[in-house]
Write a protein that holds these residues in place. Structure first.
Motif, mmCIF file in Angstrom:
data_model
loop_
_atom_site.group_PDB
_atom_site.id
_atom_site.type_symbol
_atom_site.label_atom_id
_atom_site.label_comp_id
_atom_site.label_asym_id
_atom_site.label_seq_id
_atom_site.Cartn_x
_atom_site.Cartn_y
_atom_site.Cartn_z
ATOM 1 N N LYS A 105 -4.499 -12.155 -2.353
ATOM 2 C CA LYS A 105 -5.242 -11.648 -2.623
ATOM 3 C C LYS A 105 -5.794 -11.814 -4.187
ATOM 4 C CE LYS A 105 -9.642 -9.613 -0.916
ATOM 5 N NZ LYS A 105 -9.993 -8.521 -0.555
ATOM 6 N N LEU A 106 -4.926 -11.188 -5.121
ATOM 7 C CA LEU A 106 -4.897 -11.082 -6.275
ATOM 8 C C LEU A 106 -4.282 -12.899 -6.831
ATOM 9 C CD1 LEU A 106 -2.975 -7.555 -6.998
ATOM 10 C CD2 LEU A 106 -5.611 -8.345 -7.601
ATOM 11 N N ASN A 115 -5.204 -5.668 -11.611
ATOM 12 C CA ASN A 115 -4.984 -6.802 -12.915
ATOM 13 C C ASN A 115 -3.698 -7.754 -12.450
ATOM 14 O OD1 ASN A 115 -5.522 -8.945 -14.479
ATOM 15 N ND2 ASN A 115 -6.770 -7.712 -16.058
ATOM 16 N N ALA A 116 -4.374 -9.311 -11.746
ATOM 17 C CA ALA A 116 -3.195 -9.832 -11.349
ATOM 18 C C ALA A 116 -1.828 -10.531 -12.876
ATOM 19 C CB ALA A 116 -3.092 -11.331 -10.710
ATOM 20 N N GLU A 117 -2.662 -10.611 -13.710
ATOM 21 C CA GLU A 117 -2.163 -10.647 -14.864
ATOM 22 C C GLU A 117 -0.815 -10.022 -15.455
ATOM 23 O OE1 GLU A 117 -5.855 -12.903 -17.305
ATOM 24 O OE2 GLU A 117 -5.536 -13.781 -15.791
ATOM 25 N N ASP A 118 -2.146 -8.826 -15.580
ATOM 26 C CA ASP A 118 -0.866 -8.329 -15.957
ATOM 27 C C ASP A 118 0.470 -7.770 -15.440
ATOM 28 O OD1 ASP A 118 -2.932 -6.961 -17.923
ATOM 29 O OD2 ASP A 118 -4.200 -5.830 -16.766
ATOM 30 N N LYS A 143 6.226 -6.007 -8.969
ATOM 31 C CA LYS A 143 5.211 -6.024 -8.239
ATOM 32 C C LYS A 143 5.313 -4.361 -8.523
ATOM 33 C CE LYS A 143 5.707 -4.854 -3.605
ATOM 34 N NZ LYS A 143 4.775 -2.974 -3.582
ATOM 35 N N PRO A 144 3.675 -3.256 -8.834
ATOM 36 C CA PRO A 144 3.462 -1.743 -8.650
ATOM 37 C C PRO A 144 3.940 -0.876 -7.447
ATOM 38 C CG PRO A 144 1.522 -3.486 -9.066
ATOM 39 C CD PRO A 144 3.151 -4.356 -8.614
#
Length: 239
Positions: free
Chosen positions: A42-43, A7-10, A24-25
């Motif tokens: 893309k996210l 999830n981008a916001e997370d 970044k994971p």
């Protein structure tokens, strides 16, 4: 195998009108990857089409990554990267006892046709990295790296050049970490192959610092991901 869902916001650790910095994971590509549909750009373009990625992190590398929200912000950041004014700090886990001093590696790099990066003092491009030990374990060292230039795989190749390849970095000679290699007296179960405690590239983008469009300083630190926290905890306990 369970597929990662991001999830981008997370991922956001800093956000203003011009920039977003994420933690970044590992295993998430910065840009489009032919082997994976998910990527950072893309996210975030699903949130806003104007997002641009200002630099890249390797897919297995975790940590601070800068995104611009508009064209002006992107150009301001790009100029700072070009003039080497963006300060980036990485932490890398290597096997062995690293030199107890600051080391400057100034070895040109060249990307081969296979995508592997080579040290090439004759035809490579300038590449400079500052390295120093951050924490010593018995058989491993957490190394702090400051890349002055921004070549592909730069920190990974420069550490391998010094015979300290990053743990889990099989492309450049790094080995995975097994519990049996750090815990005295550990025996794996009979007829069961031991799985690595840590088998990705042990590299984390710890912090980033630059000047915003309005000339204010942005400085952001990114926590270690869970897998790196766990391996450092185990090394502290057993090694």
């Amino acid at each position: 195998m369970k597929k990662n869902v991001w999830n981008a916001e997370d991922l956001v650790v800093y956000d203003d009108d011009n920039y977003t910095i994420i933690n970044k994971p590992a295993h998430l590509s910065t840009l489009e990857d032919r082997n994976d549909s998910a990527n950072v750009l893309k996210l975030f373009r699903a949130i806003d089409d104007n997002y641009q990625v200002c630099h890249r992190l390797d897919k297995e590398t975790s940590g601070a990554l800068l995104l611009a929200k508009n064209e002006e912000a992107f150009k301001v950041a790009a100029l700072q990267f070009q003039e080497r004014k963006v300060e980036k700090v990485y932490h890398a886990l290597v096997k062995g006892r690293f030199m107890n001093e600051v080391i400057q590696v100034d070895v040109p790099l060249r990307t081969s046709g296979s995508g592997r990066v080579l040290c090439d003092k004759r035809s490579g491009k300038e590449a400079v990295t500052l390295l120093r030990p951050k924490h010593f374990f018995k058989d491993y060292t957490l190394v702090e790296a400051k890349p002055i230039t921004g070549r592909t795989h730069q920190i990974r190749v420069h550490l391998a050049y010094l015979n300290f390849p990053i743990c889990g970095d099989e492309l450049y000679g790094g080995e995975p970490i097994f519990l049996s290699s750090i815990k005295k007296g550990f025996k794996s179960k009979p007829n069961q192959e031991e799985r690595p405690l840590f088998n990705r590239v042990g590299l984390h983008s710890r912090s980033i610092k630059l000047t915003n469009v309005n000339k204010n300083i942005i400085s952001c630190n990114c926590d270690y991901p869970k897998d790196m926290d766990i391996i450092l905890e185990k090394l502290s306990k057993f090694n």
